[in-house]
Scaffold this motif. Structure first.
Motif, short mmCIF file in Angstrom:
data_model
loop_
_atom_site.label_atom_id
_atom_site.label_comp_id
_atom_site.label_asym_id
_atom_site.label_seq_id
_atom_site.Cartn_x
_atom_site.Cartn_y
_atom_site.Cartn_z
N GLU A 1 0.83 -1.21 0.00
CA GLU A 1 0.00 0.00 0.00
C GLU A 1 0.87 1.26 0.00
OE1 GLU A 1 -2.68 0.29 3.32
OE2 GLU A 1 -4.12 1.40 2.12
N CYS B 1 2.48 1.67 -3.67
CA CYS B 1 1.62 1.69 -4.86
C CYS B 1 1.47 3.13 -5.39
CB CYS B 1 0.25 1.11 -4.54
SG CYS B 1 -0.84 1.17 -5.99
N ASP C 1 -2.43 4.22 -5.84
CA ASP C 1 -3.38 4.11 -4.72
C ASP C 1 -4.42 3.02 -4.96
OD1 ASP C 1 -2.30 6.03 -3.02
OD2 ASP C 1 -3.18 7.63 -4.24
N ILE D 1 -4.26 -0.22 -3.69
CA ILE D 1 -4.43 -1.24 -2.64
C ILE D 1 -5.53 -0.79 -1.68
CG2 ILE D 1 -3.26 -2.54 -0.80
CD1 ILE D 1 -2.04 -3.09 -3.57
N ASP D 2 -6.42 -1.73 -1.38
CA ASP D 2 -7.54 -1.38 -0.51
C ASP D 2 -7.89 -2.56 0.40
OD1 ASP D 2 -9.79 -0.52 0.75
OD2 ASP D 2 -11.02 -0.34 -1.06
#
Lengths: 94, 443
Positions: free
Chosen positions: B175, B178, B181, B183-184
């Motif tokens: 995260e 990355c 953005d 990655i969650d």
């Protein structure tokens, strides 16, 4: 943006616990990686030569070395005189 | 009336209507989806894996033409991905399909979290580079490792990363690095209700797992590999730098194939022929002779079933290239200290038991039914045949028809078959589906 980044990893950390097995697997790979890369510092070697020097089982060396090759830490060299085993070497960092 | 979805992406998440639900994104599912989408029908294609492509996308070449498998399948995958009438959900499964009184169906699509915002990820793999976790790569059949955050394979579609949360140590590095953005970690399982007018089952097959036959030593003897592991060694994106023995990295020069591993064998519960093992083994043997010109390749077989167009010529081509064929049933495999393997087999033509030494053994594993279809239907029962494949209730006249009106079967979900037959079967399924929709749902 950093606020948001911290939030999502923190969110899952509150919900999940990393198992000991997963932690151990990671440690073991790091140990194997160090051993193999160390042995290759002294020159190009075949898988049996690496296994002999590290005292690691042959299949473990093959799996770990090929994984390191995939991730760009190691590259393939020449084949030996009997056309049986390839030599592997540390990848030169550009 | 055909269903008109202005925006399939939005509507899927909101519980949309589709003409057809296609379950399985392998070659049969893609072919059926494209045929129907090209007729103007709205298709929801649900794939359980992280990528479309099924088994075929992992193959080296196809028999008997020796065309590159990826070169055939990736254009079809791309066409499927880009088609405006097809909505695709990967990493998702279908549950609770219920038939309604008017001949339509409702179903629940369960979308598993990828922990990646699909629209944001560019597949740059910066996260993969930094991830400190290494586990076995299932797409290389365990021959090499992969990271916990990973692009499934180089020609995956969609070519974006996924996080293997079971093996993730939650370090958060992915995260952090990355740039998009994407990655969650807040993603959860989503349940998406859908309503469709018909269903196509294109769930494919499973490969036989040879650990069951302990006398062959698979898993214990590292130089005994499966045909899929050999297939991976023969593709350009191979796990090793060439065809090598998994035990010690030696280049093999005397390779054996054991046909009918897990097929035509009552003792493992699969008495039927898998249709493809003879020909894919002959294909691999020919490719091996190209990759390793000094190697000997021996195929131990019960019967060579070269029944398709060009198959017998392909078999003869193998003989002409120097592949040795031994009519013999392998009973047991032993490993020597140097990793070589002793095959104890019955030479059927001479009627004697013999032994032969090889330095690599490939088990030509058979095909098994995929049991996933069993529990998919909640208020109707889908009939299966004696081997758990989806039963074709009117095989000669309507080959795609199943026991549930409006549910059709495509490809190897109905039985072992090769790639051309899977495509033909998908053609039949799409035609029968279109006919069903026109009869019952279009006024």
């Amino acid at each position: 943006m950093s606020e948001k980044k911290r939030k999502t990893i923190d969110y899952i950390k509150e919900k999940r616990v990393v198992s000991e097995e997963v932690k151990e697997k990671r440690k073991e790979f790091v140990r194997l990686k160090k051993l193999i890369l160390k042995v290759l510092e002294s020159g190009d070697k075949t898988i049996p030569e690496i296994a002999d020097e590290t005292k690691l089982p042959l299949p473990v060396v093959t799996y770990t070395l090929m994984t390191l090759r995939k991730f760009g830490d190691v590259e393939t060299g020449e084949i030996d005189d009997d056309d049986e085993f390839f030599y592997y070497k540390l990848k030169t960092k550009k | 009336m055909m269903i008109e979805n202005e925006n399939l992406t939005d509507s899927a998440e909101n519980g949309a209507n589709y003409d057809v639900l296609v379950i399985g994104g392998g070659i049969a599912g893609e072919e059926a989806s494209l045929n129907l989408a090209n007729m103007g029908y709205q298709v929801l294609l649900v794939e359980k894996d992280l990528s479309l492509g099924g088994k075929m996308i992992h193959l080296s070449k196809v028999f008997p033409t020796l065309d590159c498998a990826a070169c055939i399948t990736t254009p079809k995958v791309s066409e499927t991905m880009r088609h405006p009438n097809i909505k695709i959900l990967t990493n998702s499964v279908v549950e609770d399909i219920e038939k309604n009184g008017n001949g339509s169906f409702t179903a629940k699509v369960v979308k598993k979290p990828r922990y990646v915002i699909e629209e944001n990820c560019t597949g740059c793999q910066e996260c993969e580079d930094k991830c400190p976790v290494v586990v076995e790569d299932q797409y290389q059949y365990g021959l090499v490792g992969r990271k916990a955050v990973y692009v499934p394979f180089s020609i995956a579609s969609p070519r974006i990363v996924a996080i293997d949360i079971e093996n993730c140590i939650l370090c958060g590095l992915c995260e952090k690095v990355c740039p998009a953005d994407a990655i969650d970690f807040t993603q959860e399982i989503e349940e998406i209700p859908v309503k469709v007018n018909s269903v196509i089952l294109a769930t494919g097959f499973n490969l036989f797992e040879p650990e069951v036959i302990t006398r062959y030593g698979y898993g214990k003897f590292k130089n005994v590999v499966t045909s899929m592991q050999m297939e991976r060694q023969l593709v350009p994106t191979r796990p090793y730098n060439g065809v090598l023995r998994p035990k010690d990295g030696k280049m093999p020069d005397n390779i054996a194939y054991v046909l009918c591993t897990g097929s035509r064998d009552h003792t493992v519960g699969n008495p039927i022929c898998s249709q493809v093992c003879c020909m894919y083994s002959i294909k691999q043997a020919q490719l091996l002779l190209g990759a390793l010109p000094m190697a000997d390749v021996t195929i131990y077989y019960l019967h060579i079933r070269a029944f398709g167009k060009g198959f017998c010529e392909f078999y003869q081509q193998g003989i002409g290239m120097g592949v040795e064929f031994v009519k013999g049933k392998v009973g047991r495999i032993h490993e020597k200290e140097d990793g070589n393997l002793i095959l104890r087999y019955e030479d059927i033509e001479e009627g004697v038991v013999k032994e032969a030494e090889h330095d690599l053994v490939v088990l030509s594993v058979g095909l098994l039914a995929n049991p996933e279809t069993k529990g998919m239907f909640s208020n109707d029962s889908l009939a299966l045949d004696a081997f758990d494949y989806v039963k074709q209730v009117d095989e000669l006249i309507n080959p795609a028809k199943t026991s549930i009106d409006g549910v059709f079967v495509a490809g190897a979900a109905s039985g072992p078959m090769d790639i051309p037959d899977s495509i033909l079967s998908a053609g039949a399924a799409s035609s029968e589906t279109a006919s069903y929709i026109r009869r019952y749902h279009e006024k």
